[in-house]
Design a protein around this motif. Structure first.
Motif, PDB file in Angstrom:
ATOM      1  N   GLY A 249       0.801  -1.144   0.024  1.00  0.00           N
ATOM      2  CA  GLY A 249      -0.016   0.026  -0.071  1.00  0.00           C
ATOM      3  C   GLY A 249       0.686   1.319   0.022  1.00  0.00           C
ATOM      4  O   GLY A 249       0.412   2.234   0.429  1.00  0.00           O
ATOM      5  N   ASN A 250       2.036   0.946  -0.405  1.00  0.00           N
ATOM      6  CA  ASN A 250       3.028   2.440  -0.544  1.00  0.00           C
ATOM      7  C   ASN A 250       3.513   2.661  -1.788  1.00  0.00           C
ATOM      8  O   ASN A 250       4.216   3.405  -1.773  1.00  0.00           O
ATOM      9  CB  ASN A 250       4.366   2.134   0.148  1.00  0.00           C
ATOM     10  N   ALA A 251       2.971   2.467  -2.680  1.00  0.00           N
ATOM     11  CA  ALA A 251       2.932   2.982  -3.988  1.00  0.00           C
ATOM     12  C   ALA A 251       1.603   2.549  -5.007  1.00  0.00           C
ATOM     13  O   ALA A 251       1.096   1.855  -4.492  1.00  0.00           O
ATOM     14  CB  ALA A 251       4.188   2.130  -4.781  1.00  0.00           C
TER      15      ALA A 251
ATOM     16  N   TYR B   4       4.234   7.574   1.574  1.00  0.00           N
ATOM     17  CA  TYR B   4       4.817   7.344   3.044  1.00  0.00           C
ATOM     18  C   TYR B   4       4.047   8.248   4.053  1.00  0.00           C
ATOM     19  O   TYR B   4       3.973   9.556   3.608  1.00  0.00           O
ATOM     20  CB  TYR B   4       6.284   7.848   2.763  1.00  0.00           C
ATOM     21  N   GLN B   5       3.678   7.600   4.938  1.00  0.00           N
ATOM     22  CA  GLN B   5       2.806   8.239   5.637  1.00  0.00           C
ATOM     23  C   GLN B   5       1.656   9.192   5.133  1.00  0.00           C
ATOM     24  O   GLN B   5       0.757   8.513   4.410  1.00  0.00           O
ATOM     25  CB  GLN B   5       3.560   8.998   6.943  1.00  0.00           C
ATOM     26  N   LYS B   6       1.794  10.567   5.356  1.00  0.00           N
ATOM     27  CA  LYS B   6       0.770  11.388   4.765  1.00  0.00           C
ATOM     28  C   LYS B   6       1.119  12.119   3.614  1.00  0.00           C
ATOM     29  O   LYS B   6       0.316  13.196   3.314  1.00  0.00           O
ATOM     30  CB  LYS B   6      -0.031  12.319   5.918  1.00  0.00           C
ATOM     31  N   THR B   7       2.136  11.651   2.950  1.00  0.00           N
ATOM     32  CA  THR B   7       2.760  12.312   1.823  1.00  0.00           C
ATOM     33  C   THR B   7       2.729  11.373   0.467  1.00  0.00           C
ATOM     34  O   THR B   7       3.121  10.269   0.717  1.00  0.00           O
ATOM     35  CB  THR B   7       4.105  12.811   2.193  1.00  0.00           C
ATOM     36  N   ARG B   8       2.425  11.546  -0.570  1.00  0.00           N
ATOM     37  CA  ARG B   8       2.466  11.164  -1.589  1.00  0.00           C
ATOM     38  C   ARG B   8       3.589  11.705  -2.672  1.00  0.00           C
ATOM     39  O   ARG B   8       3.355  13.132  -2.762  1.00  0.00           O
ATOM     40  CB  ARG B   8       1.246  11.079  -2.542  1.00  0.00           C
TER      41      ARG B   8
ATOM     42  N   ASP C 282      -7.745  10.866  -1.202  1.00  0.00           N
ATOM     43  CA  ASP C 282      -7.068   9.718  -0.477  1.00  0.00           C
ATOM     44  C   ASP C 282      -6.650   9.819   1.075  1.00  0.00           C
ATOM     45  O   ASP C 282      -6.282   9.158   1.639  1.00  0.00           O
ATOM     46  CB  ASP C 282      -6.061   8.798  -1.166  1.00  0.00           C
ATOM     47  N   GLY C 283      -6.800  11.148   1.249  1.00  0.00           N
ATOM     48  CA  GLY C 283      -6.432  11.475   2.730  1.00  0.00           C
ATOM     49  C   GLY C 283      -5.110  12.020   2.797  1.00  0.00           C
ATOM     50  O   GLY C 283      -4.482  12.098   3.962  1.00  0.00           O
ATOM     51  N   PHE C 284      -4.290  12.123   1.924  1.00  0.00           N
ATOM     52  CA  PHE C 284      -2.611  12.685   1.917  1.00  0.00           C
ATOM     53  C   PHE C 284      -2.873  14.018   2.407  1.00  0.00           C
ATOM     54  O   PHE C 284      -3.876  15.025   1.734  1.00  0.00           O
ATOM     55  CB  PHE C 284      -2.160  12.363   0.699  1.00  0.00           C
ATOM     56  N   ASP C 285      -1.633  14.702   3.192  1.00  0.00           N
ATOM     57  CA  ASP C 285      -1.660  16.018   3.483  1.00  0.00           C
ATOM     58  C   ASP C 285      -0.759  16.593   2.500  1.00  0.00           C
ATOM     59  O   ASP C 285      -0.999  17.937   2.439  1.00  0.00           O
ATOM     60  CB  ASP C 285      -1.167  15.838   4.932  1.00  0.00           C
TER      61      ASP C 285
END
Length: 181
Positions: free
Chosen positions: A104-106, A126-130, A161-164
């Motif tokens: 789930g990291n790419a 990675y965490q909240k960053t794409r 998708d909820g990334f910051d």
């Protein structure tokens, strides 16, 4: 390329500093910003390219299927040849896709024209960053201007998708030298 480790520690450990592989500078977009404000921060030419993408017959989607690594490899090599840069070996990208996608990291983002993939990006999460890490484009379809609308699709999906944050991974600093590597 250890990040955050002092030169002193590197020297005392008998390590040698080598040429960096990953970009030292980047541009990171705050995805907590409203879509209208994000869009207004784009250049007018990028907004026009995005607006006309459907009219040019482009379709965009994402996939977590590692099998997209094959068309990705074809296009990253075509891009490397046309833009004169050195791509990593196929095993590097294949390992990334086969390892990180199931975790789930790419994710792949794809632009198609008449069922042909004309641009494909492998983004790393990675965490909240794409991160917009690697992209291959078909030079024969450059006239379709698929890159800007594909990046816009990635930004919108990342926000949804909820990334910051969205890291453009290796963008020269704003106002920097036009010949910046």
């Amino acid at each position: 390329e250890p990040v955050g480790i002092s030169e002193n520690l590197i020297q005392n450990s008998n390590l040698k500093k080598v040429r960096p592989v990953q970009p030292k500078e980047s541009l990171i977009i705050d995805l907590n910003t409203e879509v209208d404000l994000l869009r207004s921060s784009l250049s007018s030419s990028h907004r026009n390219t995005i607006n006309g993408s459907e009219r040019r017959g482009l379709k965009f989607y994402s996939s977590k299927n590692p099998e997209y690594v094959r068309p990705f490899l074809d296009l990253i090599h075509a891009t490397a040849d046309s833009r004169r840069f050195h791509a990593y070996p196929d095993s590097y990208y294949t390992t990334l896709a086969n390892t990180l996608i199931p975790l789930g990291n790419a994710i792949f983002f794809i632009a198609e024209f008449e069922t042909k993939i004309v641009s494909i990006s492998l983004c790393l999460d990675y965490q909240k960053t794409r991160a917009y890490a690697y992209t291959g484009n078909d030079p024969q379809f450059r006239h379709l201007k698929a890159t800007a609308p594909l990046v816009w699709k990635i930004i919108l999906d990342s926000k949804e998708d909820g990334f910051d944050k969205f890291d453009l991974w290796g963008i020269a600093p704003l106002g920097g030298d036009k010949n910046h590597p």
